[in-house]
Design a protein around this motif. Structure first.
Motif, short mmCIF file in Angstrom:
data_model
loop_
_atom_site.label_atom_id
_atom_site.label_comp_id
_atom_site.label_asym_id
_atom_site.label_seq_id
_atom_site.Cartn_x
_atom_site.Cartn_y
_atom_site.Cartn_z
N MET A 1 0.84 -1.19 0.00
CA MET A 1 0.00 0.00 0.00
C MET A 1 0.88 1.25 0.00
N LEU A 2 0.58 2.16 -0.92
CA LEU A 2 1.36 3.41 -1.00
C LEU A 2 0.70 4.47 -0.14
N ASP A 3 0.61 4.19 1.17
CA ASP A 3 -0.11 5.10 2.05
C ASP A 3 0.78 6.17 2.67
N LEU A 4 2.02 6.28 2.22
CA LEU A 4 2.87 7.39 2.64
C LEU A 4 3.16 8.34 1.48
N ALA A 21 17.01 0.66 6.46
CA ALA A 21 15.87 -0.25 6.32
C ALA A 21 14.55 0.50 6.47
N ILE A 22 14.51 1.45 7.40
CA ILE A 22 13.30 2.26 7.57
C ILE A 22 13.08 3.14 6.35
N ALA A 23 14.15 3.76 5.85
CA ALA A 23 14.03 4.59 4.65
C ALA A 23 13.51 3.77 3.48
N THR A 24 14.01 2.55 3.33
CA THR A 24 13.56 1.68 2.24
C THR A 24 12.08 1.35 2.39
N ARG A 25 11.67 1.02 3.60
CA ARG A 25 10.26 0.68 3.85
C ARG A 25 9.36 1.87 3.55
N PHE A 26 9.76 3.05 3.99
CA PHE A 26 8.95 4.25 3.77
C PHE A 26 8.91 4.61 2.28
N SER A 27 10.04 4.45 1.61
CA SER A 27 10.09 4.74 0.18
C SER A 27 9.17 3.81 -0.59
N GLN A 28 9.15 2.54 -0.21
CA GLN A 28 8.26 1.58 -0.85
C GLN A 28 6.79 1.97 -0.68
N ALA A 29 6.50 2.68 0.42
CA ALA A 29 5.13 3.12 0.68
C ALA A 29 4.83 4.48 0.06
N GLY A 30 5.80 5.02 -0.69
CA GLY A 30 5.55 6.25 -1.43
C GLY A 30 6.12 7.52 -0.83
N ALA A 31 6.82 7.42 0.30
CA ALA A 31 7.36 8.62 0.95
C ALA A 31 8.63 9.11 0.26
N THR A 32 8.89 10.39 0.43
CA THR A 32 10.15 10.99 0.00
C THR A 32 11.05 11.11 1.22
N SER A 49 20.29 3.45 -3.63
CA SER A 49 19.54 2.21 -3.39
C SER A 49 18.05 2.49 -3.24
N LEU A 50 17.69 3.64 -2.69
CA LEU A 50 16.28 3.98 -2.54
C LEU A 50 15.61 4.22 -3.88
N ALA A 51 16.37 4.68 -4.85
CA ALA A 51 15.80 4.94 -6.17
C ALA A 51 15.22 3.68 -6.79
N LYS A 52 15.73 2.52 -6.36
CA LYS A 52 15.23 1.24 -6.89
C LYS A 52 13.82 0.94 -6.39
N CYS A 53 13.39 1.69 -5.34
CA CYS A 53 12.05 1.45 -4.80
C CYS A 53 10.97 2.17 -5.61
N GLN A 55 10.77 5.60 -6.08
CA GLN A 55 10.85 7.04 -5.83
C GLN A 55 12.28 7.50 -6.12
N ARG A 56 12.42 8.63 -6.83
CA ARG A 56 13.76 9.05 -7.25
C ARG A 56 14.12 10.45 -6.77
N ASP A 57 13.31 11.02 -5.90
CA ASP A 57 13.58 12.38 -5.45
C ASP A 57 14.06 12.43 -4.01
N HIS A 58 14.75 11.37 -3.58
CA HIS A 58 15.31 11.33 -2.24
C HIS A 58 16.57 12.20 -2.19
N SER A 59 16.97 12.59 -0.98
CA SER A 59 18.14 13.45 -0.82
C SER A 59 18.87 13.07 0.46
N PHE A 60 19.95 13.78 0.74
CA PHE A 60 20.69 13.52 1.97
C PHE A 60 21.29 14.80 2.53
N LEU A 61 21.61 14.76 3.80
CA LEU A 61 22.31 15.83 4.49
C LEU A 61 23.47 15.22 5.25
#
Length: 243
Positions: A1-4, A21-32, A49-53, A55-61
């Motif tokens: 379910m893409l409920d994020l 692992a949390i970032a991957t799970r959230f990305s799979q649910a549609g979160a950025t 690695s998240l882009a494979k889920c 979503q491709r607009d992830h970032s980092f600090l």
């Protein structure tokens, strides 16, 4: 379910282990997701690695969560975060008498103050938006203690009182805050355990195995999506604390 879908998440310690692992799970649910760590190369690899889920607009600090100035800049650089996961942490494997004072300072600064700082700065935004969720990765050692981890356990135990109090402050703004207390989980941190320590931990875990980062991520997903849970310590430990 893409409920994020439409949700923006910031995850400290997000370049590996439980945080990733949390970032991957959230990305799979549609979160950025915005990942935070002190190491740029590992962050770049994690974001890739998240882009494979999908979503491709992830970032980092890149930054030190125990530095208040980092959080002041993070809020300016990444506003609009409505799910904050405080997963960054430092471990301890030494008796208190042998633990350098500088290491004690770092443990408390990163594990406790870093979480408080992040929650403070992003809670202001969440309160204004009348929506938000804060999830802190604590430890079962906050409840059970453990030889050679007194300062670590104390820094994680502090999150219990913090969450209990903050839940009362935040609820009127429709902001929820909870802790996850993992037991022994298969990560780089536990991979470095001495064989005798690992064997003892397995004996004390009724399910007879260490948990996985994915199982902790599933717990984080539950807390992120369940609108009626706040002020709680969610234990994911294979029965370790029940002994």
């Amino acid at each position: 379910m893409l409920d994020l879908v439409g949700r923006s998440c910031l995850i400290t310690g997000g370049s590996k282990g439980i945080g990733l692992a949390i970032a991957t799970r959230f990305s799979q649910a549609g979160a950025t997701c915005t990942l935070v760590s002190r190491h740029e190369e590992s962050l770049r690899n994690a974001v890739s690695s998240l882009a494979k889920c999908g979503q491709r607009d992830h970032s980092f600090l890149v930054g030190d969560v125990g530095d208040r100035a980092f959080w002041e800049q993070a809020v300016k650089a990444n506003p609009g975060i409505d799910i904050l996961v405080n997963s960054a942490g430092q471990s301890q494997t030494s008796l208190l008498l042998r633990t350098p004072v500088d290491e004690i300072d770092d443990l408390v600064r990163v594990n406790l103050l870093g979480t408080i700082y992040g929650s403070k700065f992003y809670f202001k935004e969440m309160a204004r938006a009348r929506r938000g969720c804060i999830i802190n990765i604590s430890s079962i050692l906050a409840v059970t203690g453990g030889g050679g981890s007194s300062v670590y356990a104390a820094s994680k135990a502090g999150l219990h009182g913090f969450v209990k109090s903050m839940a009362k402050e935040a609820s009127r703004f429709n902001v929820r805050i909870n802790n996850i207390l993992p037991g022994y989980v298969e990560t780089e941190m536990t991979a470095a355990l001495r064989s005798s320590t690992r064997a003892d931990a397995l004996l004390q875990t009724p399910l007879g195995r260490f948990g996985t980062a994915v199982e902790v991520a599933d717990a984080a997903y539950y807390l992120a999506t369940s609108g009626y849970v706040t002020g709680t310590d969610l234990v994911i430990d294979g029965g370790y604390a029940s002994r």
